[in-house]
Design a protein around this motif. Structure first.
Motif, short mmCIF file in Angstrom:
data_model
loop_
_atom_site.label_atom_id
_atom_site.label_comp_id
_atom_site.label_asym_id
_atom_site.label_seq_id
_atom_site.Cartn_x
_atom_site.Cartn_y
_atom_site.Cartn_z
N UNK A 71 -21.52 14.73 40.69
CA UNK A 71 -22.81 14.66 41.40
C UNK A 71 -23.68 15.84 40.98
N UNK A 72 -23.89 15.94 39.68
CA UNK A 72 -24.87 16.85 39.11
C UNK A 72 -25.70 16.04 38.12
N UNK A 73 -26.81 16.60 37.71
CA UNK A 73 -27.64 15.90 36.75
C UNK A 73 -26.98 15.82 35.38
N UNK A 78 -22.36 21.51 32.07
CA UNK A 78 -21.12 20.83 32.41
C UNK A 78 -19.92 21.76 32.47
N UNK A 79 -19.94 22.90 31.76
CA UNK A 79 -18.79 23.78 31.68
C UNK A 79 -18.27 24.21 33.05
N UNK A 80 -19.11 24.80 33.90
CA UNK A 80 -18.63 25.19 35.24
C UNK A 80 -18.15 24.00 36.05
N UNK A 81 -18.77 22.85 35.84
CA UNK A 81 -18.38 21.66 36.60
C UNK A 81 -16.99 21.18 36.18
N UNK A 104 -20.54 9.56 38.06
CA UNK A 104 -20.88 9.62 36.64
C UNK A 104 -22.28 10.17 36.37
N UNK A 105 -22.68 11.16 37.16
CA UNK A 105 -23.83 12.02 36.87
C UNK A 105 -25.18 11.35 37.16
N UNK A 124 -17.14 12.08 31.07
CA UNK A 124 -16.12 11.34 31.80
C UNK A 124 -14.78 11.40 31.07
N UNK A 125 -14.81 11.41 29.76
CA UNK A 125 -13.56 11.54 28.99
C UNK A 125 -12.93 12.90 29.22
N UNK A 126 -13.75 13.94 29.28
CA UNK A 126 -13.23 15.29 29.55
C UNK A 126 -12.61 15.36 30.94
N UNK A 127 -13.26 14.73 31.92
CA UNK A 127 -12.71 14.71 33.27
C UNK A 127 -11.38 13.96 33.30
N UNK A 128 -11.30 12.86 32.57
CA UNK A 128 -10.06 12.08 32.53
C UNK A 128 -8.93 12.89 31.92
#
Length: 275
Positions: A71-73, A78-81, A104-105, A124-128
């Motif tokens: 839930x960010x733009x 993205x790094x801190x997220x 998904x942003x 999303x791939x990085x989160x997975x």
């Protein structure tokens, strides 16, 4: 046997009051989004310990961490997220939760969501991969104004990432609020990737959120189909009957109970067993 859960912070900011009503209603699980007015990912060590003690006291478990990950733009750093996502996995481990809810942003108004597809899928791939490392399953929720707001793009996210650690959470009200008839327009294509159901309904004409079965979310049709094809998982009440905002919603004890009653009445009418 379907298992009922719920976003218990819709009952009260106080976690003790959340647990008390959830247990009183006969639920065995809750979805943990916030406690004592603090987002679940921002709870300190003492608060995490207190929350665990209250869950034990009321014989409750956590079905999912209702995180704000994603839930960010889409243009935000993205790094801190991603680090926050790693913490979300740690919090899931703390509570023994099998799932972490994500998004998904947000896509800026006036921007074609398909134009940011590549960046969404990279993230999303990085989160997975974070989820795979922690052996926790991410649940992508279809939220308004994010990339995966309509069935086609929800399907794109989960199929393009192609990870068993990324599945879909179904939110009928959110689909209605973007002009989608959930069961008619989305069930068949999304069902193979569906792992979790959030119980919220809405009116197509106004977007107003209403108890399950009283709106245009085709809740009864969806429950009937899930029961017929053997779905066995969590159904998490997310009523949003009093307030709604970017990071969640609120109902209060009476309206949360009304939402629970509306959904359980629907299940009884369909002769669907639940616990």
């Amino acid at each position: 046997m379907w298992t009922l859960s719920g976003f218990s912070d819709e009952i009260s900011p106080d976690f003790a009051e959340q647990c008390a009503l959830v247990a009183e209603l006969g639920l065995t699980h809750l979805e943990l989004r916030s406690a004592w007015g603090t987002n679940v990912l921002d709870l300190d060590a003492d608060q995490l310990a207190r929350a665990s003690a209250l869950l034990t006291q009321h014989d409750l478990a956590v079905s999912s961490i209702g995180s704000p990950i994603g839930k960010i733009g889409i243009g935000d750093d993205f790094g801190p997220h991603l680090e926050r996502a790693r913490h979300a996995v740690e919090v899931a481990h703390h509570f023994g939760a099998p799932y972490v809810r994500i998004f998904s942003f947000f896509v800026p108004a006036g921007v074609d969501p398909d134009s940011v597809r590549d960046e969404v899928l990279t993230r999303m791939s990085a989160l997975a991969r974070v989820a795979a490392d922690g052996d926790v399953v991410l649940l992508h929720e279809n939220e308004k104004e994010i990339y995966g707001d309509i069935p086609r793009r929800c399907l794109d996210v989960v199929e393009s990432v192609g990870s068993p650690y990324l599945r879909l959470a179904w939110d009928a009200a959110n689909f209605v609020q973007v002009g989608v008839r959930p069961f008619t327009d989305g069930y068949a294509q999304l069902r193979p990737h569906l792992a979790y159901v959030q119980i919220k309904d809405a009116l197509l004409a106004s977007g107003e959120v209403v108890p399950a079965g009283r709106g245009d979310g085709e809740v009864a049709e969806t429950m009937r189909a899930l029961h017929a094809d053997g779905f066995d998982g969590f159904f998490s009440l997310e009523p949003h009957l009093s307030q709604t905002h970017a990071l969640g919603g609120f109902s209060g004890p009476a309206l949360f109970t009304e939402a629970w009653r509306a959904f359980t009445d629907l299940l009884r009418a369909e002769h669907i067993p639940f616990a």
